[in-house]
Design a protein around this motif. Structure first.
Motif, PDB file in Angstrom:
ATOM      1  N   THR A 177      94.761  44.716  15.466  1.00 30.30           N
ATOM      2  CA  THR A 177      96.264  44.821  15.185  1.00 30.30           C
ATOM      3  C   THR A 177      96.630  43.371  14.481  1.00 30.30           C
ATOM      4  OG1 THR A 177      97.040  44.005  17.301  1.00 30.30           O
ATOM      5  CG2 THR A 177      96.448  46.368  16.798  1.00 30.30           C
ATOM      6  N   GLY A 178      97.589  43.613  13.521  1.00 33.28           N
ATOM      7  CA  GLY A 178      97.836  42.226  12.775  1.00 33.28           C
ATOM      8  C   GLY A 178      96.708  41.568  12.084  1.00 33.28           C
ATOM      9  N   SER A 179      96.350  42.398  11.082  1.00 33.63           N
ATOM     10  CA  SER A 179      94.868  41.983  10.286  1.00 33.63           C
ATOM     11  C   SER A 179      95.134  41.401   9.138  1.00 33.63           C
ATOM     12  CB  SER A 179      94.027  43.254  10.339  1.00 33.63           C
ATOM     13  OG  SER A 179      93.916  44.057  11.329  1.00 33.63           O
ATOM     14  N   ALA A 180      96.609  41.150   8.403  1.00 33.18           N
ATOM     15  CA  ALA A 180      96.816  40.698   7.288  1.00 33.18           C
ATOM     16  C   ALA A 180      96.683  39.257   6.948  1.00 33.18           C
ATOM     17  CB  ALA A 180      98.236  41.169   6.928  1.00 33.18           C
ATOM     18  N   ASP A 181      96.780  38.535   8.121  1.00 32.05           N
ATOM     19  CA  ASP A 181      96.579  37.177   7.972  1.00 32.05           C
ATOM     20  C   ASP A 181      96.363  36.422   9.298  1.00 32.05           C
ATOM     21  OD1 ASP A 181      99.088  37.192   9.643  1.00 32.05           O
ATOM     22  OD2 ASP A 181     100.219  36.886   7.639  1.00 32.05           O
ATOM     23  N   GLY A 182      96.084  35.316   9.374  1.00 31.37           N
ATOM     24  CA  GLY A 182      95.894  34.617  10.421  1.00 31.37           C
ATOM     25  C   GLY A 182      94.622  35.010  11.232  1.00 31.37           C
ATOM     26  N   LEU A 183      94.749  34.766  12.672  1.00 32.62           N
ATOM     27  CA  LEU A 183      93.501  35.100  13.546  1.00 32.62           C
ATOM     28  C   LEU A 183      92.926  36.617  13.382  1.00 32.62           C
ATOM     29  CD1 LEU A 183      94.769  33.234  16.811  1.00 32.62           C
ATOM     30  CD2 LEU A 183      93.117  32.498  15.275  1.00 32.62           C
ATOM     31  N   GLY A 184      93.849  37.407  13.175  1.00 31.73           N
ATOM     32  CA  GLY A 184      93.508  39.003  13.102  1.00 31.73           C
ATOM     33  C   GLY A 184      92.600  38.978  11.563  1.00 31.73           C
TER      34      GLY A 184
END
Length: 244
Positions: free
Chosen positions: A7-14
């Motif tokens: 989940t939350g794969s658009a930026d950052g750690l994901g």
């Protein structure tokens, strides 16, 4: 190779975890909040990645997101990476949505929930606040998600469920002055969902940079875990299923 939802794969750690796992040959299910963020993951979708879309701040969209994930077939692992640091959606995005997805998606073999060292500043009263629909702090949300991860390890022993503190890393949430290493911030999650190491295969861990640590005492307390599960069921009208 594993099929892994992040989940939350658009930026950052994901996004970083998704790119690494794809490079390793795994099939990654990428999650976006809105379709207008497609450009951020276009390169990932050019490989063996699948896509699910839904705003975790919206309970109805979270239900739909779970249905999308189930329609793709069995998952081997889910990394519950999405989160917010401020704003009115902290409880929904950081706690209620991961709980809903856990309860509604066919249980995978491995689960990872992103916590924070700040969970140690959380309050046990957050469970009752969630049940009453009251706001909670970021620290409270991370105490709850850590307790959820460890409760699942106890309730679902055949599922390796863990919580991870990624550290203070230079992502959009962490900011440019973060002092931890970005690679270390997503390495543990990748290891927990793919490794054959006994540490990864047996649930109940709270991890920081692949080192197991002691979390807040409440997170390990079965009485608090059960209070939290009751509160989450009341807040979402969804009861965690029995697995066995």
């Amino acid at each position: 190779m594993a099929r892994i939802l992040i989940t939350g794969s658009a930026d950052g750690l994901g996004r970083a975890a998704a790119a690494t796992l794809l490079d390793q040959g795994h099939e990654v299910v990428v999650h976006l909040r809105h379709r207008d963020r497609m450009a951020a993951v276009q390169d990932l979708l050019a490989g063996p990645a699948r896509l699910v879309i839904g705003d975790l701040a919206d309970a109805g969209q979270t239900h739909d997101l779970a249905a999308q994930a189930n329609a793709l077939g069995p998952l081997d692992a889910v990394i519950h990476n999405a989160g917010v640091y401020t704003g009115p959606a902290i409880a929904q995005v950081n706690v209620l949505a991961p709980y809903l997805l856990t309860a509604l998606i066919a249980p995978p073999r491995r689960l990872v929930y992103l916590s924070s060292g700040l969970h140690r500043d959380g309050h046990e009263s957050a469970a009752e606040a969630l049940a009453a629909g009251l706001p909670i702090s970021y620290a409270d949300s991370k105490l709850c998600i850590t307790a959820l991860a460890l409760a699942l390890a106890r309730r679902w022993p055949q599922v390796a469920s863990h919580a991870v503190d990624p550290g203070w890393v230079p992502t959009r949430m962490g900011g440019p002055h973060a002092t931890d290493d970005l690679r270390e911030g997503h390495w543990t999650q990748e290891w927990l969902v793919t490794a054959d190491d006994p540490g990864a295969l047996v649930g109940g861990g709270y991890w920081y940079h692949r080192r197991r640590q002691a979390p807040h005492a409440a997170a390990r307390d079965p009485a608090f875990q059960e209070r939290l599960l009751d509160a989450l069921a009341q807040a979402t009208s969804v009861v965690l299923p029995m697995v066995g």
